[in-house]
Design a protein around this motif. Structure first.
Motif, PDB file in Angstrom:
ATOM      1  N   ARG A   1       0.876  -1.177   0.000  1.00 42.77           N
ATOM      2  CA  ARG A   1       0.000   0.000   0.000  1.00 42.77           C
ATOM      3  C   ARG A   1       0.908   1.221   0.000  1.00 42.77           C
ATOM      4  O   ARG A   1       1.800   1.348   0.838  1.00 42.77           O
ATOM      5  N   GLY A   2       0.682   2.113  -0.964  1.00 44.78           N
ATOM      6  CA  GLY A   2       1.510   3.300  -1.053  1.00 44.78           C
ATOM      7  C   GLY A   2       1.118   4.175  -2.212  1.00 44.78           C
ATOM      8  O   GLY A   2       0.028   4.056  -2.764  1.00 44.78           O
ATOM      9  N   THR A   3       2.029   5.073  -2.583  1.00 46.37           N
ATOM     10  CA  THR A   3       1.799   6.009  -3.679  1.00 46.37           C
ATOM     11  C   THR A   3       2.896   5.857  -4.720  1.00 46.37           C
ATOM     12  O   THR A   3       4.020   5.444  -4.407  1.00 46.37           O
ATOM     13  N   ILE A   4       2.591   6.209  -5.969  1.00 43.03           N
ATOM     14  CA  ILE A   4       3.559   6.108  -7.051  1.00 43.03           C
ATOM     15  C   ILE A   4       4.555   7.262  -6.941  1.00 43.03           C
ATOM     16  O   ILE A   4       4.169   8.423  -6.866  1.00 43.03           O
ATOM     17  N   GLU A   5       5.836   6.924  -6.911  1.00 47.04           N
ATOM     18  CA  GLU A   5       6.904   7.928  -6.891  1.00 47.04           C
ATOM     19  C   GLU A   5       7.291   8.313  -8.313  1.00 47.04           C
ATOM     20  O   GLU A   5       7.437   9.474  -8.623  1.00 47.04           O
ATOM     21  N   LYS A   6       7.494   7.292  -9.175  1.00 44.79           N
ATOM     22  CA  LYS A   6       7.822   7.526 -10.579  1.00 44.79           C
ATOM     23  C   LYS A   6       7.526   6.255 -11.352  1.00 44.79           C
ATOM     24  O   LYS A   6       7.229   5.213 -10.765  1.00 44.79           O
ATOM     25  N   PHE A   7       7.599   6.354 -12.679  1.00 43.70           N
ATOM     26  CA  PHE A   7       7.341   5.191 -13.521  1.00 43.70           C
ATOM     27  C   PHE A   7       8.008   5.390 -14.871  1.00 43.70           C
ATOM     28  O   PHE A   7       8.354   6.505 -15.257  1.00 43.70           O
ATOM     29  N   ASP A   8       8.204   4.276 -15.576  1.00 43.98           N
ATOM     30  CA  ASP A   8       8.619   4.322 -16.972  1.00 43.98           C
ATOM     31  C   ASP A   8       7.805   3.245 -17.699  1.00 43.98           C
ATOM     32  O   ASP A   8       6.829   2.749 -17.152  1.00 43.98           O
ATOM     33  N   GLU A   9       8.206   2.884 -18.894  1.00 41.00           N
ATOM     34  CA  GLU A   9       7.421   1.904 -19.648  1.00 41.00           C
ATOM     35  C   GLU A   9       7.460   0.509 -19.026  1.00 41.00           C
ATOM     36  O   GLU A   9       6.616  -0.324 -19.305  1.00 41.00           O
ATOM     37  N   VAL A  10       8.470   0.231 -18.182  1.00 38.42           N
ATOM     38  CA  VAL A  10       8.661  -1.115 -17.655  1.00 38.42           C
ATOM     39  C   VAL A  10       8.338  -1.230 -16.163  1.00 38.42           C
ATOM     40  O   VAL A  10       7.711  -2.192 -15.741  1.00 38.42           O
ATOM     41  N   HIS A  11       8.758  -0.250 -15.346  1.00 42.02           N
ATOM     42  CA  HIS A  11       8.615  -0.341 -13.899  1.00 42.02           C
ATOM     43  C   HIS A  11       7.810   0.823 -13.309  1.00 42.02           C
ATOM     44  O   HIS A  11       7.765   1.901 -13.875  1.00 42.02           O
ATOM     45  N   VAL A  12       7.244   0.542 -12.130  1.00 44.88           N
ATOM     46  CA  VAL A  12       6.610   1.564 -11.295  1.00 44.88           C
ATOM     47  C   VAL A  12       7.343   1.523  -9.960  1.00 44.88           C
ATOM     48  O   VAL A  12       7.568   0.452  -9.405  1.00 44.88           O
ATOM     49  N   TRP A  13       7.732   2.688  -9.460  1.00 47.34           N
ATOM     50  CA  TRP A  13       8.384   2.760  -8.152  1.00 47.34           C
ATOM     51  C   TRP A  13       7.351   3.283  -7.166  1.00 47.34           C
ATOM     52  O   TRP A  13       6.859   4.402  -7.298  1.00 47.34           O
ATOM     53  N   ILE A  14       7.040   2.452  -6.164  1.00 46.64           N
ATOM     54  CA  ILE A  14       5.973   2.746  -5.214  1.00 46.64           C
ATOM     55  C   ILE A  14       6.586   3.034  -3.844  1.00 46.64           C
ATOM     56  O   ILE A  14       7.407   2.262  -3.350  1.00 46.64           O
ATOM     57  N   LEU A  15       6.171   4.146  -3.206  1.00 43.86           N
ATOM     58  CA  LEU A  15       6.608   4.478  -1.855  1.00 43.86           C
ATOM     59  C   LEU A  15       5.693   3.755  -0.878  1.00 43.86           C
ATOM     60  O   LEU A  15       4.511   4.062  -0.770  1.00 43.86           O
ATOM     61  N   ASP A  16       6.255   2.741  -0.188  1.00 51.16           N
ATOM     62  CA  ASP A  16       5.508   1.934   0.772  1.00 51.16           C
ATOM     63  C   ASP A  16       5.156   2.789   1.990  1.00 51.16           C
ATOM     64  O   ASP A  16       6.023   3.422   2.587  1.00 51.16           O
ATOM     65  N   GLU A  17       3.857   2.806   2.374  1.00 51.30           N
ATOM     66  CA  GLU A  17       3.414   3.612   3.515  1.00 51.30           C
ATOM     67  C   GLU A  17       3.976   3.113   4.841  1.00 51.30           C
ATOM     68  O   GLU A  17       4.240   3.895   5.736  1.00 51.30           O
ATOM     69  N   GLU A  18       4.163   1.794   4.970  1.00 52.69           N
ATOM     70  CA  GLU A  18       4.619   1.239   6.244  1.00 52.69           C
ATOM     71  C   GLU A  18       6.123   1.380   6.435  1.00 52.69           C
ATOM     72  O   GLU A  18       6.585   1.880   7.447  1.00 52.69           O
ATOM     73  N   SER A  19       6.907   0.920   5.457  1.00 50.24           N
ATOM     74  CA  SER A  19       8.366   0.914   5.614  1.00 50.24           C
ATOM     75  C   SER A  19       9.024   2.195   5.122  1.00 50.24           C
ATOM     76  O   SER A  19      10.198   2.413   5.369  1.00 50.24           O
ATOM     77  N   HIS A  20       8.282   3.012   4.386  1.00 55.11           N
ATOM     78  CA  HIS A  20       8.809   4.246   3.780  1.00 55.11           C
ATOM     79  C   HIS A  20       9.973   3.959   2.834  1.00 55.11           C
ATOM     80  O   HIS A  20      10.855   4.788   2.665  1.00 55.11           O
ATOM     81  N   GLU A  21       9.974   2.776   2.235  1.00 52.60           N
ATOM     82  CA  GLU A  21      10.969   2.410   1.237  1.00 52.60           C
ATOM     83  C   GLU A  21      10.315   2.437  -0.134  1.00 52.60           C
ATOM     84  O   GLU A  21       9.113   2.237  -0.271  1.00 52.60           O
ATOM     85  N   ILE A  22      11.113   2.665  -1.164  1.00 44.30           N
ATOM     86  CA  ILE A  22      10.597   2.674  -2.529  1.00 44.30           C
ATOM     87  C   ILE A  22      10.748   1.270  -3.107  1.00 44.30           C
ATOM     88  O   ILE A  22      11.838   0.695  -3.106  1.00 44.30           O
ATOM     89  N   VAL A  23       9.637   0.704  -3.573  1.00 47.73           N
ATOM     90  CA  VAL A  23       9.590  -0.657  -4.085  1.00 47.73           C
ATOM     91  C   VAL A  23       9.420  -0.618  -5.596  1.00 47.73           C
ATOM     92  O   VAL A  23       8.420  -0.099  -6.092  1.00 47.73           O
ATOM     93  N   PRO A  24      10.391  -1.154  -6.373  1.00 45.23           N
ATOM     94  CA  PRO A  24      10.212  -1.216  -7.830  1.00 45.23           C
ATOM     95  C   PRO A  24       9.361  -2.438  -8.206  1.00 45.23           C
ATOM     96  O   PRO A  24       9.592  -3.533  -7.703  1.00 45.23           O
ATOM     97  N   VAL A  25       8.362  -2.216  -9.053  1.00 41.45           N
ATOM     98  CA  VAL A  25       7.484  -3.299  -9.491  1.00 41.45           C
ATOM     99  C   VAL A  25       7.344  -3.224 -11.002  1.00 41.45           C
ATOM    100  O   VAL A  25       7.024  -2.167 -11.543  1.00 41.45           O
ATOM    101  N   PRO A  26       7.586  -4.342 -11.722  1.00 44.73           N
ATOM    102  CA  PRO A  26       7.344  -4.341 -13.169  1.00 44.73           C
ATOM    103  C   PRO A  26       5.851  -4.165 -13.457  1.00 44.73           C
ATOM    104  O   PRO A  26       5.016  -4.831 -12.847  1.00 44.73           O
ATOM    105  N   ILE A  27       5.532  -3.269 -14.375  1.00 40.25           N
ATOM    106  CA  ILE A  27       4.121  -3.003 -14.707  1.00 40.25           C
ATOM    107  C   ILE A  27       3.433  -4.269 -15.190  1.00 40.25           C
ATOM    108  O   ILE A  27       2.283  -4.521 -14.860  1.00 40.25           O
TER     109      ILE A  27
END
Length: 126
Positions: A89-115
């Motif tokens: 659970r979090g908000t999108i920090e940035k994205f490109d055609e392949v990945h979305v970087w999500i700021l995790d609300e709990e750990s406050h770490e940025i999680v890269p996820v392939p779209i």
């Protein structure tokens, strides 16, 4: 004995102002008006939704459209992002055609996820 004054005991000097007279609107006539151009401007599709500017409901968007919609918002929208082996659970920090970087609300770490691996994106509270 002294006689008590009948009015309030607060003395503030009030200025004597003249009433304000508003400037009324003036009538102005425009010169000759050029006829409107009949050529339609080229309309580009700049994101989710049709070219007429009508936005699809969020639940009807595909994953890429949801990512574009959420990433371009001025105010970050918290969402639950679910993919094959995890969710966050979090908000999108940035994205490109392949990945979305999500700021995790709990750990406050940025999680890269392939779209391509994202299965569901749900708005928080739904």
């Amino acid at each position: 004995m002294m006689k008590k004054p009948s009015g309030p005991l607060l003395y503030i000097g009030q200025p004597h102002l003249q009433p304000v007279q508003p400037v009324m609107q003036e009538v102005v006539k425009a010169g000759a008006v050029e006829p409107a151009k009949t050529a339609k401007p080229d309309v580009e599709k700049t994101g989710p939704g049709s070219a007429s500017g009508i936005l699809k409901p969020f639940r009807e968007m595909d994953t890429t459209e949801k990512v574009l919609y959420l990433a371009k918002r001025r105010i970050p929208v918290p969402c639950r992002f679910e993919w094959s082996d995890s969710s966050v659970r979090g908000t999108i920090e940035k994205f490109d055609e392949v990945h979305v970087w999500i700021l995790d609300e709990e750990s406050h770490e940025i999680v890269p996820v392939p779209i391509a691996e994202i299965l569901h994106i749900r708005l928080a509270g739904t």
